[in-house]
Design an enzyme around this catalytic site. Structure first.
Site, PDB file in Angstrom:
ATOM      1  N   ASN A   1       0.834  -1.266   0.028  1.00 17.36           N
ATOM      2  CA  ASN A   1      -0.022  -0.070  -0.045  1.00 17.36           C
ATOM      3  C   ASN A   1       0.770   1.177   0.072  1.00 17.36           C
ATOM      4  OD1 ASN A   1      -1.945   1.881   0.400  1.00 17.36           O
ATOM      5  ND2 ASN A   1      -2.592   1.388   2.440  1.00 17.36           N
ATOM      6  N   ASP A   2       1.516   1.471   0.957  1.00 16.08           N
ATOM      7  CA  ASP A   2       2.261   2.598   1.235  1.00 16.08           C
ATOM      8  C   ASP A   2       3.326   2.758   0.166  1.00 16.08           C
ATOM      9  OD1 ASP A   2       0.888   3.473   3.725  1.00 16.08           O
ATOM     10  OD2 ASP A   2       2.341   2.352   4.744  1.00 16.08           O
ATOM     11  N   VAL A   3       3.846   1.810  -0.168  1.00 15.21           N
ATOM     12  CA  VAL A   3       4.936   2.074  -1.262  1.00 15.21           C
ATOM     13  C   VAL A   3       4.493   2.314  -2.775  1.00 15.21           C
ATOM     14  CG1 VAL A   3       6.577   0.439  -0.043  1.00 15.21           C
ATOM     15  CG2 VAL A   3       4.908  -0.415  -1.996  1.00 15.21           C
TER      16      VAL A   3
END
Lengths: 468, 109
Positions: A396-398
Site C-alpha cells: 500500500n504505502d509503497v
C-alpha cells in the site's frame, strides 16, 4: 602449530568470508559463495581446535555442544517457512549477541586460557576496554534482537512504545555504562561486579532502543542489529587478538550498516529518526483527511481475470500482505497462467517491501518466479507507463502517490512505485484500512483502480480459477 | 623509534576490512539481501573460536570452571547459528532460478 601459522590460517578464513559475500553479487555465484563461507568457518574452527590443548573432557563437551547446537540449527533451517525469515534472522542475531557476552565473560574470568593475560595475571587496560565494549554491544544485540523477534513473531505488539524522557534515559544508561567501563578498567579486571553491571545496563538499553521502533521500520531494525552483531564480534576480535574475528566483525558490521542505510533511503527517513522511533503512532492522524466516504470501485476475481487476460503487460507489486497470506505460490500460478495467454509479466519490488531487506525476492524465489523477471524500483518505475495492469498484492504505502505530490503527507519524499501510471491498478487488500504507516492512499478512489478485497491468497486463487 | 604496537596492526586490519566490507556489500544484488543477512549472521558466529578456547581451558580454579561452562554454552549457541545460518542460506539460494528458456520460441514480446 605455531602461533604465526595459526594467525595466517585465521587470515585465510577471513578472506574466505570476504569471498562468500562477494559471491552474493549474482544468484549464479551465490551458492558457491555460501560454500566458501562454510569453508572459512571450518578453517577457523579447525585452527582453533588445533591450537588449544584438548583433553578428553573438553573434546566431549565441545563435541556435545556442537552436535546439539548444530542439530537444532539444522532442524530450524530445514523447517522454517520463508515468510518467517525476518524473525529467524532476528533470533539468530540474538544468539550472536549472547555468545559475545559469554565469550567476553569467559575471557575476563580466565584470561590465561586466551593468552591475553598481563604479566601479573590480570588483563591489560586496553584489552579490558575492548572486552567491555564487546560485552556491551553483544548484550544490546541480544536483548534488542529478542524484542525484534517478539515484534516480528507477533508475540508483542508492533506498535511503537514511547514514553516521556525515553531518550534521556537511554543517554543516561549509556553514560552509566561508560562509567562502569572505567571502573572495570581501573580495577585491572578484578571488579567483576562492574562487568556484570555493564552487561545488565546494556541488556536494558537493548530493549529500550528497540521498543519505540514501529513495525514498518522493522527492516531497518533487523539490519541495524545485524550490524551490531558484527561490531560485537570485532570488539572481541581486538580482545582475543584474532584476525578472523576482526575481519568478520568488520564485514558484518559494515554490511548491516549499508543495509540500514538502503532501508532508510527506501523510506526517505534519516537513520536518527528511525532510531528515535515513534513512527506509526502519530501518523494515524494524518490518515484522517476525510476521504473515508469517497466511492471506491470494488471488483471481483472474475473482473480482474478478464482484464488481465486481455492485457499485454502486467506488473505485479508484492508487499508484506502477500507474505502474511502466504500468497506467493498462488501468485506464481496466476503469473504462469497469464504468461500462457501471452501476457508479459514482471515483478516490481520496493526496497522496504516486507519486513527485512530482500524479503519479497526470497518469497518470489520460493514460488519459483524467475529472478530475471523481478526488478528493483529504479529499474522498473519507468515501465508502469507502458503497463496495462499494475497488480498490487498486499502493498500500500509503497505505491502511494502522496509521497510524490502531497508535501503534507508523512511519507512525502519517499521513493514509491508509480503504479498509477498503468492503465488499470488493482489492489488486493484485506480491507479498506490504511497501510502500516496509517496513511490513506488516494489511489483507491481513482476511476482506473479496481479494489479486490479479500485474503490475498484466496483472491489470487479465485483469479486463477477464473482465468481457466 | 619504538617498534609498532601489535594493536596498531590489528586496528589497520580492522579498518581495511571495514572498507573491503563496504565495497563488497554494495556489490551485492538487492535481490539477495535476505541471504546476505543470513550468511553474515552465520559468519559472525566465528565468535565460536573464543567459545572453543574457553571450553577447552583447563578447569583449574573456580574462575576457570565458570569460564569453561560459559565457553561450552557459547559453543552450543554459536553452533545453532553456524549450522542454521549456512543451511538456511543454502536453502534460499537454491530457490533462485533463472527464467526457463521459452518452450516455444518466438513468444510475442
Amino acid at each position: 602449530m605455531s602461533a604465526d601459522f595459526a594467525a595466517l590460517l585465521y587470515l585465510v578464513s577471513g578472506i574466505l568470508f570476504i569471498m562468500a559475500l562477494r559471491g552474493l553479487s549474482s544468484p549464479e555465484t551465490s551458492r558457491q559463495g555460501n560454500y566458501l563461507g562454510m569453508a572459512g568457518m571450518a578453517v577457523a574452527v579447525g585452527t582453533t581446535l588445533w591450537v588449544v590443548e584438548l583433553n578428553g573432557l573438553a573434546i566431549l563437551l565441545i563435541l556435545g555442544a556442537v552436535i546439539v547446537g548444530g542439530g537444532i540449527g539444522a532442524v530450524i533451517a530445514r523447517r522454517i517457512a520463508m515468510t518467517d525469515m525476518p524473525q529467524l534472522v532476528a533470533g539468530f542475531h540474538s544468539l550472536v549477541g549472547l555468545t559475545a557476552v559469554l565469550v567476553a565473560a569467559a575471557a575476563l574470568y580466565e584470561p590465561k586460557a586466551f593468552g591475553i593475560s598481563a604479566p601479573d595475571g590480570g588483563l591489560k587496560a586496553l584489552s579490558l576496554v575492548e572486552l567491555a565494549i564487546g560485552v556491551a554491544i553483544g548484550a544490546i544485540t541480544f536483548s534488542g534482537s529478542v524484542v525484534a523477534f517478539m515484534k516480528l513473531q507477533g508475540l508483542m505488539s508492533g506498535a511503537p512504545i514511547v514514553f516521556k524522557g525515553q531518550h534521556w534515559l537511554n543517554l543516561g544508561l549509556g553514560v552509566a555504562a561508560a562509567v562502569f567501563i572505567v571502573f572495570l578498567t581501573a580495577s585491572g579486571g578484578d571488579n567483576k561486579t562492574a562487568f556484570w553491571i555493564i552487561t545488565v545496563i546494556a541488556l536494558v538499553l537493548g530493549v529500550l532502543l528497540i521498543i519505540p521502533i514501529g513495525g514498518a521500520d522493522m527492516p531497518v531494525v533487523v539490519s541495524m542489529l545485524n550490524s551490531y552483531s558484527g561490531w560485537a564480534a570485532a570488539a572481541l576480535g581486538f580482545t582475543l587478538e584474532n584476525t578472523a574475528l576482526l575481519i568478520t566483525g568488520a564485514l558484518v558490521g559494515s554490511s548491516g550498516a549499508i543495509l540500514s542505510y538502503i532501508m532508510c533511503k527506501g523510506m526517505n527517513r534519516s537513520f536518527i529518526s528511525v532510531i528515535l522511533g515513534g513512527f506509526g503512532a502519530d501518523a494515524a492522524s494524518a490518515g484522517a483527511h476525510g476521504q473515508v466516504d469517497r466511492a471506491v470501485k470494488l471488483g471481483s476475481a472474475e473482473d480482474a481475470a478478464f482484464i488481465m487476460k486481455n492485457a499485454g503487460k502486467v506488473i505485479i507489486v508484492p508487499g508484506y500482505g502477500m507474505a502474511v497470506a502466504q500468497a506467493q505460490h498462488a501468485l506464481k500460478e496466476m503469473a504462469d497462467t497469464l504468461k500462457a495467454e501471452g501476457v508479459d509479466i514482471s515483478y516490481a519490488i520496493h526496497p522496504v517491501a516486507g519486513r527485512m531487506p530482500g524479503h519479497m525476492n526470497v518469497l518470489l524465489a520460493e514460488a519459483q518466479a524467475p529472478y530475471d523477471e523481478v526488478f528493483e524500483l529504479e529499474d522498473i518505475n519507468a515501465e508502469f507507463a507502458t503497463a496495462d495492469v499494475a497488480f498490487v498484492i498486499g502493498a500500500n504505502d509503497v505505491t502511494n502517490p502522496a509521497a510524490e505530490d502531497d508535501p503534507t503527507s508523512p511519507i512525502y519524499g519517499m521513493p514509491v512505485l508509480q503504479v498509477w501510471k498503468a492503465r488499470t491498478v488493482m489492489f488486493v487488500k484485506r480491507s479498506m484500512g490504511s497501510g502500516y504507516a496509517g496513511i490513506e492512499n488516494p489511489l483507491f478512489f481513482r476511476d482506473n483502480t479496481l479494489m479486490l478485497l479479500g485474503d490475498a491468497k484466496k483472491m489470487t486463487e479465485s483469479i486463477v480459477k477464473s482465468l481457466d | 623509534m619504538d617498534a609498532v604496537d601489535p594493536n596498531v596492526f590489528r586496528l589497520a586490519i580492522f579498518v581495511l576490512a571495514v572498507f573491503v566490507g563496504y565495497y563488497v556489500v554494495w556489490s551485492v544484488t538487492p535481490a539477495l539481501h535476505t541471504p546476505l543477512m543470513s550468511v553474515t549472521n552465520a559468519i559472525s558466529s566465528v565468535i565460536i573460536v573464543g567459545a572453543l578456547i574457553a571450553a577447552a581451558a583447563a578447569a583449574a580454579g573456580e574462575g576457570a570452571q565458570f569460564a569453561k561452562g560459559l565457553g561450552v554454552l557459547g559453543v552450543l549457541l554459536a553452533s545453532i547459528n553456524i549450522f542454521g545460518g549456512f543451511l538456511v542460506t543454502q536453502r534460499m539460494l537454491a530457490m533462485y532460478k533463472k527464467k526457463e528458456r521459452p518452450a516455444k520460441p518466438g513468444r510475442p514480446d
